[in-house]
Design a protein around this motif. Sequence first.
Motif, PDB file in Angstrom:
ATOM      1  N   GLU A  49     -17.156 -42.715 -74.429  1.00 47.98           N
ATOM      2  CA  GLU A  49     -15.753 -42.325 -74.596  1.00 47.98           C
ATOM      3  C   GLU A  49     -15.303 -41.254 -73.615  1.00 47.98           C
ATOM      4  O   GLU A  49     -14.092 -41.071 -73.413  1.00 47.98           O
ATOM      5  CB  GLU A  49     -15.539 -41.842 -76.032  1.00 47.98           C
ATOM      6  N   ASN A  50     -16.233 -40.542 -72.989  1.00 49.95           N
ATOM      7  CA  ASN A  50     -15.857 -39.484 -72.052  1.00 49.95           C
ATOM      8  C   ASN A  50     -16.095 -39.852 -70.594  1.00 49.95           C
ATOM      9  O   ASN A  50     -15.569 -39.178 -69.710  1.00 49.95           O
ATOM     10  CB  ASN A  50     -16.608 -38.199 -72.385  1.00 49.95           C
ATOM     11  N   PHE A  51     -16.862 -40.907 -70.366  1.00 52.73           N
ATOM     12  CA  PHE A  51     -17.080 -41.346 -68.985  1.00 52.73           C
ATOM     13  C   PHE A  51     -16.070 -42.440 -68.650  1.00 52.73           C
ATOM     14  O   PHE A  51     -16.398 -43.603 -68.429  1.00 52.73           O
ATOM     15  CB  PHE A  51     -18.511 -41.843 -68.803  1.00 52.73           C
ATOM     16  N   ILE A  52     -14.822 -42.057 -68.640  1.00 53.95           N
ATOM     17  CA  ILE A  52     -13.728 -42.984 -68.331  1.00 53.95           C
ATOM     18  C   ILE A  52     -12.728 -42.271 -67.426  1.00 53.95           C
ATOM     19  O   ILE A  52     -12.594 -41.044 -67.467  1.00 53.95           O
ATOM     20  CB  ILE A  52     -13.010 -43.484 -69.606  1.00 53.95           C
ATOM     21  N   HIS A  53     -12.047 -43.060 -66.593  1.00 55.64           N
ATOM     22  CA  HIS A  53     -11.096 -42.485 -65.647  1.00 55.64           C
ATOM     23  C   HIS A  53     -10.024 -43.519 -65.351  1.00 55.64           C
ATOM     24  O   HIS A  53     -10.313 -44.725 -65.252  1.00 55.64           O
ATOM     25  CB  HIS A  53     -11.810 -42.079 -64.351  1.00 55.64           C
ATOM     26  N   GLU A  54      -8.804 -43.060 -65.200  1.00 57.66           N
ATOM     27  CA  GLU A  54      -7.686 -43.992 -65.032  1.00 57.66           C
ATOM     28  C   GLU A  54      -7.719 -44.727 -63.695  1.00 57.66           C
ATOM     29  O   GLU A  54      -7.140 -45.808 -63.553  1.00 57.66           O
ATOM     30  CB  GLU A  54      -6.358 -43.250 -65.167  1.00 57.66           C
ATOM     31  N   ARG A  55      -8.394 -44.169 -62.691  1.00 54.80           N
ATOM     32  CA  ARG A  55      -8.389 -44.797 -61.361  1.00 54.80           C
ATOM     33  C   ARG A  55      -9.751 -45.367 -60.950  1.00 54.80           C
ATOM     34  O   ARG A  55      -9.870 -45.924 -59.862  1.00 54.80           O
ATOM     35  CB  ARG A  55      -7.934 -43.772 -60.305  1.00 54.80           C
ATOM     36  N   ILE A  56     -10.749 -45.202 -61.809  1.00 52.65           N
ATOM     37  CA  ILE A  56     -12.101 -45.648 -61.461  1.00 52.65           C
ATOM     38  C   ILE A  56     -12.684 -46.460 -62.608  1.00 52.65           C
ATOM     39  O   ILE A  56     -12.647 -46.026 -63.760  1.00 52.65           O
ATOM     40  CB  ILE A  56     -13.014 -44.444 -61.157  1.00 52.65           C
ATOM     41  N   GLU A  57     -13.232 -47.626 -62.294  1.00 49.95           N
ATOM     42  CA  GLU A  57     -13.969 -48.397 -63.294  1.00 49.95           C
ATOM     43  C   GLU A  57     -15.317 -47.729 -63.539  1.00 49.95           C
ATOM     44  O   GLU A  57     -15.946 -47.210 -62.605  1.00 49.95           O
ATOM     45  CB  GLU A  57     -14.183 -49.827 -62.802  1.00 49.95           C
ATOM     46  N   THR A  58     -15.767 -47.713 -64.789  1.00 53.84           N
ATOM     47  CA  THR A  58     -17.009 -47.017 -65.123  1.00 53.84           C
ATOM     48  C   THR A  58     -17.904 -47.888 -66.005  1.00 53.84           C
ATOM     49  O   THR A  58     -17.442 -48.841 -66.635  1.00 53.84           O
ATOM     50  CB  THR A  58     -16.731 -45.695 -65.852  1.00 53.84           C
ATOM     51  N   GLU A  59     -19.184 -47.531 -66.049  1.00 52.62           N
ATOM     52  CA  GLU A  59     -20.130 -48.211 -66.922  1.00 52.62           C
ATOM     53  C   GLU A  59     -21.237 -47.232 -67.296  1.00 52.62           C
ATOM     54  O   GLU A  59     -21.758 -46.509 -66.437  1.00 52.62           O
ATOM     55  CB  GLU A  59     -20.721 -49.437 -66.230  1.00 52.62           C
ATOM     56  N   VAL A  60     -21.616 -47.222 -68.576  1.00 46.63           N
ATOM     57  CA  VAL A  60     -22.704 -46.381 -69.071  1.00 46.63           C
ATOM     58  C   VAL A  60     -23.887 -47.282 -69.402  1.00 46.63           C
ATOM     59  O   VAL A  60     -23.758 -48.247 -70.151  1.00 46.63           O
ATOM     60  CB  VAL A  60     -22.285 -45.574 -70.309  1.00 46.63           C
ATOM     61  N   ILE A  61     -25.047 -46.943 -68.840  1.00 45.56           N
ATOM     62  CA  ILE A  61     -26.260 -47.749 -68.980  1.00 45.56           C
ATOM     63  C   ILE A  61     -27.327 -46.889 -69.647  1.00 45.56           C
ATOM     64  O   ILE A  61     -27.681 -45.830 -69.132  1.00 45.56           O
ATOM     65  CB  ILE A  61     -26.768 -48.218 -67.596  1.00 45.56           C
ATOM     66  N   TYR A  62     -27.844 -47.331 -70.778  1.00 44.30           N
ATOM     67  CA  TYR A  62     -28.903 -46.573 -71.452  1.00 44.30           C
ATOM     68  C   TYR A  62     -30.235 -46.784 -70.744  1.00 44.30           C
ATOM     69  O   TYR A  62     -30.674 -47.923 -70.542  1.00 44.30           O
ATOM     70  CB  TYR A  62     -29.024 -47.002 -72.916  1.00 44.30           C
ATOM     71  N   ALA A  63     -30.892 -45.689 -70.373  1.00 39.02           N
ATOM     72  CA  ALA A  63     -32.191 -45.751 -69.706  1.00 39.02           C
ATOM     73  C   ALA A  63     -33.286 -45.904 -70.758  1.00 39.02           C
ATOM     74  O   ALA A  63     -33.732 -44.936 -71.377  1.00 39.02           O
ATOM     75  CB  ALA A  63     -32.413 -44.492 -68.874  1.00 39.02           C
ATOM     76  N   SER A  64     -33.736 -47.130 -70.947  1.00 41.41           N
ATOM     77  CA  SER A  64     -34.580 -47.436 -72.095  1.00 41.41           C
ATOM     78  C   SER A  64     -35.980 -46.868 -72.003  1.00 41.41           C
ATOM     79  O   SER A  64     -36.697 -46.814 -73.007  1.00 41.41           O
ATOM     80  CB  SER A  64     -34.655 -48.955 -72.303  1.00 41.41           C
ATOM     81  N   LYS A  65     -36.420 -46.412 -70.839  1.00 45.06           N
ATOM     82  CA  LYS A  65     -37.763 -45.840 -70.752  1.00 45.06           C
ATOM     83  C   LYS A  65     -37.900 -44.610 -71.647  1.00 45.06           C
ATOM     84  O   LYS A  65     -39.013 -44.272 -72.058  1.00 45.06           O
ATOM     85  CB  LYS A  65     -38.107 -45.473 -69.306  1.00 45.06           C
ATOM     86  N   ALA A  66     -36.787 -43.949 -71.974  1.00 42.57           N
ATOM     87  CA  ALA A  66     -36.850 -42.776 -72.842  1.00 42.57           C
ATOM     88  C   ALA A  66     -37.337 -43.138 -74.239  1.00 42.57           C
ATOM     89  O   ALA A  66     -38.154 -42.424 -74.839  1.00 42.57           O
ATOM     90  CB  ALA A  66     -35.482 -42.103 -72.922  1.00 42.57           C
ATOM     91  N   PHE A  67     -36.838 -44.246 -74.768  1.00 46.66           N
ATOM     92  CA  PHE A  67     -37.249 -44.724 -76.093  1.00 46.66           C
ATOM     93  C   PHE A  67     -36.795 -46.163 -76.211  1.00 46.66           C
ATOM     94  O   PHE A  67     -35.603 -46.456 -76.129  1.00 46.66           O
ATOM     95  CB  PHE A  67     -36.625 -43.877 -77.201  1.00 46.66           C
ATOM     96  N   MET A  68     -37.759 -47.063 -76.403  1.00 44.44           N
ATOM     97  CA  MET A  68     -37.411 -48.479 -76.419  1.00 44.44           C
ATOM     98  C   MET A  68     -38.166 -49.212 -77.526  1.00 44.44           C
ATOM     99  O   MET A  68     -39.395 -49.203 -77.579  1.00 44.44           O
ATOM    100  CB  MET A  68     -37.743 -49.110 -75.066  1.00 44.44           C
ATOM    101  N   THR A  69     -37.421 -49.810 -78.413  1.00 47.12           N
ATOM    102  CA  THR A  69     -37.932 -50.730 -79.416  1.00 47.12           C
ATOM    103  C   THR A  69     -36.880 -51.822 -79.580  1.00 47.12           C
ATOM    104  O   THR A  69     -35.752 -51.691 -79.080  1.00 47.12           O
ATOM    105  CB  THR A  69     -38.159 -50.042 -80.778  1.00 47.12           C
ATOM    106  N   LYS A  70     -37.206 -52.866 -80.310  1.00 51.52           N
ATOM    107  CA  LYS A  70     -36.205 -53.896 -80.576  1.00 51.52           C
ATOM    108  C   LYS A  70     -35.019 -53.318 -81.332  1.00 51.52           C
ATOM    109  O   LYS A  70     -33.859 -53.650 -81.047  1.00 51.52           O
ATOM    110  CB  LYS A  70     -36.833 -55.041 -81.365  1.00 51.52           C
ATOM    111  N   ALA A  71     -35.298 -52.414 -82.275  1.00 51.89           N
ATOM    112  CA  ALA A  71     -34.205 -51.804 -83.046  1.00 51.89           C
ATOM    113  C   ALA A  71     -33.304 -50.966 -82.150  1.00 51.89           C
ATOM    114  O   ALA A  71     -32.085 -50.920 -82.342  1.00 51.89           O
ATOM    115  CB  ALA A  71     -34.771 -50.957 -84.183  1.00 51.89           C
ATOM    116  N   MET A  72     -33.902 -50.292 -81.156  1.00 55.53           N
ATOM    117  CA  MET A  72     -33.094 -49.482 -80.249  1.00 55.53           C
ATOM    118  C   MET A  72     -32.242 -50.360 -79.344  1.00 55.53           C
ATOM    119  O   MET A  72     -31.078 -50.054 -79.088  1.00 55.53           O
ATOM    120  CB  MET A  72     -33.993 -48.579 -79.405  1.00 55.53           C
ATOM    121  N   ALA A  73     -32.804 -51.459 -78.869  1.00 56.63           N
ATOM    122  CA  ALA A  73     -32.023 -52.386 -78.051  1.00 56.63           C
ATOM    123  C   ALA A  73     -30.840 -52.933 -78.846  1.00 56.63           C
ATOM    124  O   ALA A  73     -29.730 -53.080 -78.321  1.00 56.63           O
ATOM    125  CB  ALA A  73     -32.914 -53.523 -77.554  1.00 56.63           C
TER     126      ALA A  73
END
Length: 433
Positions: A49-73
């Motif tokens: 909700e905070n990584f948004i800008h009116e003139r720039i397209e944005t995308e947030v990608i979760y870095a799964s190496k920090a914690f990864m399970t099927k439930a987290m995905a």
Amino acid sequence: MRLYGTQSIINNHLHIGGVSTKDLARTYGTPLYIMDEEEMRSRTRLFRENFIHERIETEVIYASKAFMTKAMAKLIKEENLSLDVVSGGELFTALAAGFPAEKIFFHGNNKSLEELVYAVHSGVGTIILDNEDEAERLRGILEEREKKQRVILRVNPGIEAHTHEYISTTKNDSKFGLSIFSADTVDLIKTLDADPVFDFRGIHCHIGSQIFEEESYFKAVEEMLGYVGNLKEKGIAIRELNLGGGFGVSYEEKDTPMVYENFLKALLEHVAGISEQMDLLPLKVLIEPGRAIVANAGTTLYEVGGTKTTYGGKKYVFVDGSMADHIRTVLYDATYTACLADRMEDPQEEVYTVTGKACESGDILVREAHLPVPEKGNLLAVFSTGAYHYSMASNYNRLRKPPVIFVRSGKSKVVVKRETYEDLIRNDQMEEY
């Protein structure tokens, strides 16, 4: 003592997600990884909700190496973030959980041929290339399958972030990426941009991990956009700029992470201002938070086995875990806050070193823990263990990995079962020659 997420103290006991840690220990045993689901969801929304800008397209990608399970995905899918994987195993986990392949970004500095084939066959959306050899391996796969693949190239802007040397990733001798100061990097980008099997989208950098200084990121933006401008002069349009992650979190009272609501907006405004000045728009900007989403959501719960004061006066408290489930202290000299979860409001009378049961003198979980005098059977909680604890856990000394549970709204559920002794020998063989 700083509490995180939904942690609270009720009747001298630590509660997480509305559940008593005493009840959790009774139900699931110890050691136990506890993940605060509401805190994780809250953090994903903070970034989205905070990584948004009116003139720039944005995308947030979760870095799964920090914690990864099927439930987290599954959680990341529900919260509408994309997913970063760095191995065939992480990719397999994501796909097994039903995560959409087109929203997966495949990282890594030495992806095997098998992993690249798996990624292409599975329809992974974007592959982040690390070097020319990797590009050649991928090209061969794509030519054989007559398929076009979105790719981004990881580059190294040489930014010196103030963090541990093992997690500083853009120094000029880093194993990751290619230097923006090398002419060979430009040559590879030209090749990728011209090759019909690649849909070359842009460049990626990651300046390190556990970074508290906003200025490091602003400097990275300036270096990267300067490089985008140089590429534009050479006829190469960069459509996507991935700024990586590494956003620091609090492990101790003295830690002062950035206020992300302000920082993310300021970062995008910095990108927009420079991009408009250099005529680089349209440009999509991506980031990859991992630790910042899960670290403070995690608590590891142990049972105290006893204490010892050495001849030299050092005070130890023994717990039923070890460096096998808590490696970051010995690996990075990381610091943590610990408490007695069933005596939260008792006076903190002594300073103890929390140690485990591994047959190693370096088996230290917390170097300095201010605690009431522990008694056998007390519960000891270590805070901020949601990132890189379950992910880096091992079976050293043939110790079993702890289970992982999610807690939320007074309920708990198992997302990773406790290992059994049978699990430890599952792959052992005793065949004759």
